[in-house]
Design a protein around this motif. Structure first.
Motif, short mmCIF file in Angstrom:
data_model
loop_
_atom_site.label_atom_id
_atom_site.label_comp_id
_atom_site.label_asym_id
_atom_site.label_seq_id
_atom_site.Cartn_x
_atom_site.Cartn_y
_atom_site.Cartn_z
N GLU A 177 0.77 -1.28 0.23
CA GLU A 177 -0.08 -0.01 -0.05
C GLU A 177 0.71 1.25 -0.12
OE1 GLU A 177 -3.13 -0.48 3.11
OE2 GLU A 177 -2.21 -2.25 3.19
N GLY A 178 2.08 1.24 0.59
CA GLY A 178 2.71 2.46 0.98
C GLY A 178 3.60 2.65 -0.25
N HIS A 179 3.98 1.66 -1.04
CA HIS A 179 5.07 1.89 -2.28
C HIS A 179 4.56 2.42 -3.46
CE1 HIS A 179 6.67 0.08 -5.91
NE2 HIS A 179 7.59 0.61 -5.50
N ILE A 180 5.39 3.80 -3.64
CA ILE A 180 5.29 4.27 -4.87
C ILE A 180 6.56 4.44 -5.58
CG2 ILE A 180 4.28 6.35 -6.57
CD1 ILE A 180 2.54 6.92 -4.19
N GLU A 181 6.85 3.50 -6.47
CA GLU A 181 8.35 3.62 -7.04
C GLU A 181 8.95 4.84 -7.42
OE1 GLU A 181 11.88 1.50 -7.95
OE2 GLU A 181 9.91 0.84 -6.74
N GLY A 182 10.06 4.98 -6.69
CA GLY A 182 10.81 6.13 -6.83
C GLY A 182 10.24 7.57 -6.13
N VAL A 183 9.08 7.28 -5.60
CA VAL A 183 8.37 8.48 -4.95
C VAL A 183 8.58 8.50 -3.37
CG1 VAL A 183 5.97 9.53 -5.02
CG2 VAL A 183 7.03 8.81 -6.96
#
Length: 573
Positions: free
Chosen positions: A482-488
């Protein structure tokens, strides 16, 4: 009896609760989450009361010798410094004898001034036998017999003491993990009395008890689900109470998770992914998801607390305002981080003489030391790692975490990490606790998490890191889905759980390669060559993840979805 006690609507039962860093009443994530839950309930004015065991000898004090082998010692602490003894005594029938129980009260006061009392159950009384006096001594100690006796004290003793203390109007009982499942039997027994009924329990009684109970399951790992042989259950509970278990359509071994599932109106996992996994394990039950969080004020380092106080003055009362961290000047974010990092580097060098440098990329890993957490994954291919460090830049690795005294694989893992010190810049900090966690989660540059999927239920350590702008590099499991936004907000290790295939050994090599690739191609160039870009990721870790993955949001979801206290006088206390 105070007015507050008479208005408690929620009773929160947990085998461990992390109330204070100096109170060894917790072992790790489950207990710290319980403490964070109660802290946020106090902040929000929720009429809650907590129930746990006293643990006079704690979980254990961890020592590491020069080769990195763990040994354990009992924890010595002054109970009187943290809690006050309560007058009422109750007794619990265990193995046909009366075991006497009293409670100690510890107050948790929130930002609004509202107080949540927590009662710590204690059998160290002169009227008990020498063995019975030790039942509440050691968290997760002893054998199955000792554990079942402890769970009798928590479930039956906790319920009886709440009544003796004047809590007669509990609206919901929250079972935090299956350790508290015998509370279901205590509620049934209270409803039907103690006279023999040939094992029959009216269906309306079971439904009445189910309506009162909420159950949170925290792990898909089999060892996390307590099961006791039929013979042991009969010996400890007695035939009459075992008949109550069978009346809940519970056959065979005494399975605490199944008992809690069958005795609760609302059941939830602790992340969306974990809810799905739990439903696959127990397909006959509707299992919801309420993703864990952390108590923001507890886990934000002093430098970040000061930063938020200046720019986001409402953040202590409204964690959603952390969304606006995106507008905080990058130089101030970096300065706050450097203050937190210096505090950690100083502690690492003081404890280990590792010679850490605050200008070097520092990666942290602090979890319970057990096989599925895979603390040694980053050392899967040491030659590849050495080449990476030579070509992309230096890395300092700091580890912490305890292995259960009976978990030899966990102890071997600590030893292996410790043995890497001669080859790489590695430090292992002993006796991981809440104070050390505050330093680690705030002071590293990147938080590493490498569980074997799908065995991660949630993983709140990465949330604590995000509260301090520390991005994660993690396997896509637990909360990171849920918390992962790649490179963000950080970076993933691999793409999807299924991408590496199912055999554990294949997944090990696949995830190790993916970790090295991500460090070499994304994390290290960003840290060393694009500082502004790295700070932007730090900002998003706070604004996206810190603003959501907190216990203020989590407790609000429990109030609405699990406790159904909407419309109740939650501020009546």
């Amino acid at each position: 009896m105070t007015q507050q006690n008479s208005h408690a609507l929620v009773a929160y039962f947990s085998m461990e609760i992390g109330l204070n860093p100096l109170m060894p009443t917790y072992s790790g994530g489950l207990g710290v989450l319980a403490g964070d839950t109660i802290r946020s309930a106090a902040d929000l004015g929720v009429p809650m009361v907590g129930v746990t065991l006293l643990h006079r000898r704690g979980y254990f004090y961890q020592r590491l010798d020069q080769k990195g082998w763990q040994s354990e010692e009992p924890v010595a602490w002054a109970v009187n410094d943290f809690a006050e003894p309560m007058e009422p005594r109750v007794s619990v029938e265990i193995e046909g004898r009366a075991v006497h129980v009293r409670a100690w009260r510890h107050h948790v006061t929130g930002m609004s001034g509202h107080t949540v009392p927590v009662y710590l159950l204690d059998t160290d009384l002169p009227e008990n036998s020498p063995w019975d006096r030790t039942i509440t001594d050691t968290l997760y100690g002893g054998d199955s017999h000792y554990r079942l006796c402890q769970e009798m004290i928590l479930g039956f003793g906790g319920f009886a003491l709440l009544r003796a203390l004047g809590y007669g109007n509990i609206f919901r009982y929250h079972l935090n993990e299956g350790h508290a499942a015998l509370l279901v039997l205590a509620l049934i027994e209270a409803a039907i009395g103690t006279e023999p009924r040939n094992g029959e329990v009216p269906p309306e009684v079971i439904e009445q008890v189910r309506e009162q109970c909420v159950f949170t399951t925290h792990t898909p790992v089999p060892a996390g689900h307590d099961q006791f042989p039929v013979e042991l259950a009969h010996r400890v509970l007695g035939s009459r109470r075992c008949e109550l278990v069978q009346a809940c359509q519970h056959q065979g071994a005494l399975n605490m998770t199944l008992l809690a599932l069958r005795g609760s109106r609302f059941v939830n996992g602790v992340a969306m992914r974990h809810g799905e996994v739990s439903h696959s394990l127990y397909p006959g039950y509707p299992i919801h998801s309420i993703t864990n969080g952390v108590h923001a004020v507890t886990w934000a380092a002093p430098s970040f607390q000061n930063l938020y106080d200046r720019h986001l003055p409402d953040w202590r009362y409204d964690q959603l305002s952390l969304r606006y961290a995106i507008s905080i000047p990058g130089a101030e974010i970096w300065r706050a981080h450097q203050d937190a990092k210096l505090a950690l580097v100083d502690e690492v060098n003081r404890q280990t003489n590792a010679g850490f440098d605050r200008d070097v990329l520092t990666i942290g890993f602090a979890r319970r030391a057990t096989a599925y957490k895979r603390g040694t994954l980053v050392f899967h291919d040491v030659e590849r790692l050495r080449r990476l460090l030579k070509e992309a830049g230096p890395i300092q690795f700091v580890f912490a975490g305890k292995a259960h005294p009976q978990d030899q694989a966990g102890k071997d893992m600590i030893h292996r990490i410790h043995s890497m010190r001669g080859q790489l810049s590695v430090a292992y900090l002993a006796n991981y606790d809440m104070m050390l966690a505050r330093l680690l989660c705030a002071g590293v540059d990147v938080w590493l998490n490498t569980p074997l999927p799908p065995m991660e239920a949630s993983g709140t350590s990465g949330m604590k890191a995000a509260m301090n702008g520390v991005p994660s590099v993690s396997v896509l499991d637990g909360w990171w889905v849920e918390g992962h936004i790649e490179g963000v907000t950080g970076w993933s290790i691999g793409e999807k759980i299924e991408a590496c295939g199912s055999p554990a050994e294949d997944m090990e090599a696949c995830h190790a390669r993916a970790l090295y690739d991500k460090l070499e191609q994304r994390v290290m160039p960003c840290f060393y060559k694009d500082r502004e870009g790295f700070i932007e990721i730090m900002k998003h870790a706070i604004a996206v993840n810190g603003a959501f993955f907190n216990t203020q949001r989590m407790v609000g979801q429990y109030l609405r979805n699990a406790y159904r206290l909407v419309g109740q006088d939650v501020n009546g206390a």
